[in-house]
Scaffold this motif. Structure first.
Motif, PDB file in Angstrom:
ATOM      1  N   TRP A 178       0.813  -1.220   0.000  1.00 14.95           N
ATOM      2  CA  TRP A 178       0.000   0.000   0.000  1.00 14.95           C
ATOM      3  C   TRP A 178       0.848   1.273   0.000  1.00 14.95           C
ATOM      4  O   TRP A 178       0.319   2.380  -0.074  1.00 14.95           O
ATOM      5  CB  TRP A 178      -0.920   0.015   1.214  1.00 14.95           C
ATOM      6  CG  TRP A 178      -1.949  -1.072   1.219  1.00 14.95           C
ATOM      7  CD1 TRP A 178      -2.316  -1.866   0.174  1.00 14.95           C
ATOM      8  CD2 TRP A 178      -2.731  -1.503   2.339  1.00 14.95           C
ATOM      9  NE1 TRP A 178      -3.291  -2.750   0.564  1.00 14.95           N
ATOM     10  CE2 TRP A 178      -3.567  -2.559   1.878  1.00 14.95           C
ATOM     11  CE3 TRP A 178      -2.825  -1.097   3.678  1.00 14.95           C
ATOM     12  CZ2 TRP A 178      -4.481  -3.200   2.731  1.00 14.95           C
ATOM     13  CZ3 TRP A 178      -3.723  -1.743   4.506  1.00 14.95           C
ATOM     14  CH2 TRP A 178      -4.540  -2.784   4.037  1.00 14.95           C
ATOM     15  N   GLY A 183      -4.884   1.044   2.221  1.00 20.10           N
ATOM     16  CA  GLY A 183      -5.475   0.421   1.045  1.00 20.10           C
ATOM     17  C   GLY A 183      -6.618  -0.509   1.349  1.00 20.10           C
ATOM     18  O   GLY A 183      -7.043  -1.290   0.488  1.00 20.10           O
ATOM     19  N   THR A 186      -9.782  -0.183  -1.091  1.00 23.86           N
ATOM     20  CA  THR A 186      -9.524  -0.696  -2.436  1.00 23.86           C
ATOM     21  C   THR A 186      -9.359  -2.204  -2.428  1.00 23.86           C
ATOM     22  O   THR A 186      -9.836  -2.901  -3.341  1.00 23.86           O
ATOM     23  CB  THR A 186      -8.256  -0.051  -3.018  1.00 23.86           C
ATOM     24  OG1 THR A 186      -8.427   1.363  -3.064  1.00 23.86           O
ATOM     25  CG2 THR A 186      -7.976  -0.557  -4.419  1.00 23.86           C
TER      26      THR A 186
END
Length: 238
Positions: A178, A183, A186
């Protein structure tokens, strides 16, 4: 019962040590830098001689190894066109050859005793292509098939060999991908631009989730399970 865990200093490996200990195993924890704890050894799985020494020392300290869990692994990411041969070989030396070295050393001892269980922690990337992760995915695929072939060879001796394939798990390895940002969103939602699906269960795994699957496969509850690859990824590899 005695167990040996590689890659045990942190993340999934440390969680596996905790889970097996809770199940009553006397666990020898190993990593490239000696983990904390009473039963701990430094072990570089790239070094054949060191593997032989560590397995012998673990059996001297805690008795014949009943359970081996291969967790040690490395990740070097990048597109194939820009990936160096040195990085490719470095990933395979740990993720595939390391599993071979330790499993061979422990497996021959288990076979002679007529009992034992080997669990390799691989990755769902072994079965699902990932952008920028060709070396990691290929090395884990090699570890999966090696473990299943080994299980076929050792089955007549009563030794079981299985694989646990995690998906995205909250470890330092995942967070390094990340690049310092969060992250989570996502990762859970997926990224069509990277041809990556999301996680149907809507959460990233905790290392304890993976360790629970390992502990099950290492237990008598799984006494008739061998040559299997259990995905623990919240459905991400659908």
């Amino acid at each position: 019962m005695s167990a040996l865990v590689t890659g045990a200093a942190r993340g999934i490996g440390a969680a596996v040590v905790a889970a097996l200990t809770a199940d009553g195993h006397e666990v020898t924890a190993t990593d490239i830098e000696k983990p904390t704890g009473e039963l701990a050894l430094a072990l570089d799985v790239r070094d054949e001689a060191m593997v032989g020494w560590a397995v012998a020392e673990a059996e001297r300290l805690a008795g014949p190894i009943d359970v081996l869990v291969n967790v040690a692994g490395v990740l070097r990411a990048g597109p194939v066109a820009e990936f160096s041969e040195a990085d490719w070989l470095a990933v395979f030396d740990v993720n595939a050859a390391g599993v071979f070295r330790v499993s061979r050393e422990v497996g021959r001892r288990m076979a002679a005793r007529g009992r034992g269980c080997i669990v390799t922690v691989a990755s769902n990337a072994a079965g699902v292509p990932r952008v920028g992760m060709a070396a990691y995915a290929a090395s884990k695929a090699a570890a999966v098939q090696f473990t299943r072939c080994l299980g076929l060879e050792l089955a007549p001796a009563g030794v079981r060999c299985n694989v646990v394939s995690p998906g995205s798990t909250d470890t330092a390895m995942l967070r390094a991908l990340w690049n310092g940002s969060d992250g989570t969103g996502t990762t859970v939602a997926g990224d069509p631009g990277q041809y990556r699906g999301g996680i149907p269960l809507g959460r990233i795994a905790d290392p304890a989730d993976i360790a629970a699957a390992v502990a099950f496969l290492a237990s008598d509850r799984a006494r008739h399970i061998t040559l299997q690859n259990l995905y623990v990824d919240g459905g991400a590899a659908l």
